[in-house]
Design an enzyme around this catalytic site. Structure first.
Site, mmCIF file in Angstrom:
data_model
loop_
_atom_site.group_PDB
_atom_site.id
_atom_site.type_symbol
_atom_site.label_atom_id
_atom_site.label_comp_id
_atom_site.label_asym_id
_atom_site.label_seq_id
_atom_site.Cartn_x
_atom_site.Cartn_y
_atom_site.Cartn_z
ATOM 1 C CD GLU A 118 -2.909 -1.161 2.347
ATOM 2 O OE1 GLU A 118 -3.945 -1.811 2.238
ATOM 3 O OE2 GLU A 118 -2.599 -0.531 3.385
ATOM 4 C CG HIS A 239 -9.049 6.578 2.249
ATOM 5 N ND1 HIS A 239 -9.156 6.346 0.892
ATOM 6 C CD2 HIS A 239 -8.429 5.488 2.772
ATOM 7 C CE1 HIS A 239 -8.633 5.157 0.619
ATOM 8 N NE2 HIS A 239 -8.190 4.615 1.740
ATOM 9 N NE ARG A 285 -4.527 5.536 3.576
ATOM 10 C CZ ARG A 285 -5.125 4.783 4.482
ATOM 11 N NH1 ARG A 285 -5.474 5.293 5.642
ATOM 12 N NH2 ARG A 285 -5.393 3.525 4.228
ATOM 13 C CG HIS A 346 -9.768 6.969 6.299
ATOM 14 N ND1 HIS A 346 -10.782 6.040 6.223
ATOM 15 C CD2 HIS A 346 -8.614 6.252 6.418
ATOM 16 C CE1 HIS A 346 -10.272 4.820 6.287
ATOM 17 N NE2 HIS A 346 -8.967 4.925 6.422
ATOM 18 N NE ARG A 381 -4.571 5.542 9.684
ATOM 19 C CZ ARG A 381 -4.870 4.573 8.828
ATOM 20 N NH1 ARG A 381 -4.161 3.442 8.822
ATOM 21 N NH2 ARG A 381 -5.858 4.713 7.964
#
Length: 539
Positions: A118, A239, A285, A346, A381
């Protein structure tokens, strides 16, 4: 109704991966302990169930804990607390083993666990159960807690924590909580020797969010009112890819779609991420979300597109069955066409300040998971580190709680909830209006891109709302909507204060007034201290 005649050894407020990890960890060592778990809705309805991607863990010989640590520090934009990062990353393998031992089934490949990749990760290290890892974890842990002997109180929304009254008006340890039973509208007392907040984040403070409706910052607000410090509330993660459709309610399209080759496209079909970052679709992100926001504003479009249709249909349906099935409900076949996506709030990277055992500033009060701030996430994060934090620090909190067993003094009788001077509200429209106003101005003024002018506007509006909500709260019987609005407004105020205090752009906090990181002063975490701050400090 009072629960004070026989206090609980442990009261866990929240029933996701963090809360259930603590409860099960304590019961594994102390099977006869009296444990209560409060859940705002039914036991499964929290953010854990909706986590799609997976859990980051170093399990491949080509990978290393140092690489995972470095990736996390890099994503955190210079303000992660390195000992916290190291502690969580090093606990990953044990956490995965614990889940497997409890019955969680992860995807396999060539006789071992299948690992995907990811954004922000330099290696394939995401352990997953198709694209519904959170559901696999939640349903398994829920089954374990239901057979554990713990007392489960579903549809109970915590109102406030209770601290022991000491001489000279001082407040001592946490000794329980008040909670509203949503089914009968009554507020009950829950006395406990130890209380754990595992209530999740506050992303519902924004108009558009990937989170379930219950993510209203309850634990952060309760801890702040109880005298705990909070940190880094300005870092709300958006997100990049939530499904955009008028009938789709906050459906997240997992990061793993980009990790497996999904491309972000403008409405005209051209790629754009290469223009914003050399890592393109695999950038962290915050970068991807800002890039999408910029494209949408420049082009005046309502969404962008995420395309993985160049992959074989069988690959897509086997790797992303949940996303594929959800999109089909709205007439979108991701095996043949791109998915329309937009950013949405998110994850709350800040929260209640804790140490690496989950201890807060108030004795006998712990916070674990998204409600907490440990320093793991820094200014952003990294994908799939959230469930990992819940599991590793849930286990650490359980060990600390067990070590203190027998050393906690008896709990005094709790005062009953006083409704003497309140009546039933006949103006619920006020709550609905304030709820809508709050989330709209937070989205407009305190969203992906900020400015001092916008933040000052938000500050003025939230102060007016807080005064109005306080008057309403003091006059009428509490309802679930009123409690959530009260907590959201308080969390919004903390976010705005923190954003105004950071005079730079870093990670998830981007302001046009200070568009670059401060390179003169060392990067710092933003720590807010309540007027009722406890004497004990987290170290």
């Amino acid at each position: 109704m009072s629960k004070t005649a026989n206090p609980y050894d442990l009261l866990v407020i929240g029933s996701g991966a963090a809360g259930l990890s603590v409860a099960l960890g304590v019961l594994a060592q102390k099977p006869k302990a009296r444990v209560a778990v409060l859940s705002k809705n039914d036991l499964s309805e929290g953010s854990t169930k909706y986590a799609q991607g997976g859990i980051a863990a170093v399990l491949d010989a080509a990978d290393s804990t140092e690489s995972h640590i470095a990736d996390t520090l890099n994503a955190g934009a210079g303000i992660c607390v390195e000992p916290a990062v190291r502690s969580v990353v090093e606990g990953a393998r044990e956490a995965i083993d614990w889940l497997i031992a409890n019955g969680v089934i992860f995807d396999q490949e060539d006789g071992g666990l299948h690992l995907t990749r990811e954004g922000g990760h330099s290696h394939r290290r995401i352990v997953h159960s198709a694209d519904a890892t959170g559901r696999a974890v939640q349903t398994t842990l829920e089954a374990r807690i239901r057979e554990s002997g713990a007392e489960l109180f579903e549809f109970h929304n915590a109102v406030d924590l209770i601290r022991e009254k000491l001489p000279q008006g001082r407040r001592g340890r946490c000794i329980g909580a008040y909670a509203l039973d949503r089914r009968d509208g009554r507020v009950h007392r829950f006395a406990a020797k130890t209380v754990v907040l595992a209530t999740g984040g506050a992303s519902r403070v924004y108009l558009y969010s990937s989170n379930p409706d219950g993510s209203t910052g309850d634990g952060i607000a309760m801890a702040w009112r109880a005298g705990c410090r909070v940190a880094n509330m300005e870092f709300s993660q958006f997100h990049p890819t939530c499904l955009y459709h008028p009938k789709a309610k906050s459906f997240l399209v997992t990061e793993a779609v980009r990790g497996e080759g999904g491309l972000l496209l403008r409405p005209d079909g051209t790629r754009f991420m290469d223009d914003y970052d050399p890592r393109a679709e695999l950038a962290p992100r915050d970068i991807v979300a800002r890039a999408i926001d910029d494209v949408m504003k420049r082009m005046g479009c309502e969404c962008v597109y995420l395309d993985i249709s160049h992959k074989p249909a069988e690959f897509i349906t086997s790797h992303f069955p949940t996303v594929h099935a959800e999109a089909l409900k709205f007439g979108i076949d991701m095996t043949r066409e791109p998915l329309p996506v937009v950013p949405a709030a998110h994850y709350t990277c800040g929260g209640v300040l804790t140490d690496l055992a989950g201890r807060t500033d108030v004795d006998n009060l712990y916070a674990v998971g998204e409600v907490s701030f440990t320093g793991l996430h820094g200014a952003n994060r990294m994908a799939s580190n959230s469930l990992l934090e819940c599991l590793v620090l849930g286990a650490a909190a359980a060990r600390d709680i067990i070590a203190k067993t027998g050393a906690i003094a008896e709990i005094p009788e709790l005062a009953p909830w006083d409704e003497t001077w309140v009546t039933d509200s006949d103006e619920e429209v006020v709550v609905a209006h304030n709820w809508d106003e709050l989330r709209r101005f937070m989205w407009d003024f305190v969203g992906i891109v900020r400015s001092n002018k916008r933040l000052e506007r938000a500050k003025h509006r939230v102060r007016l709302l807080l005064d109005e909500i306080a008057e309403y709260y003091g006059s009428f019987r509490v309802t679930n909507d009123l409690l959530e609005l009260r907590n959201l407004a308080m969390v919004a105020d903390l976010i705005i204060k923190s954003a105004l205090a950071r005079r730079e752009s870093r990670g998830l906090h981007y302001t046009i007034d200070f568009p670059t990181p401060d390179t003169v002063a060392p990067p710092q975490n933003t720590i807010l201290v309540p007027k009722t701050f406890s004497n004990r400090r987290v170290t």
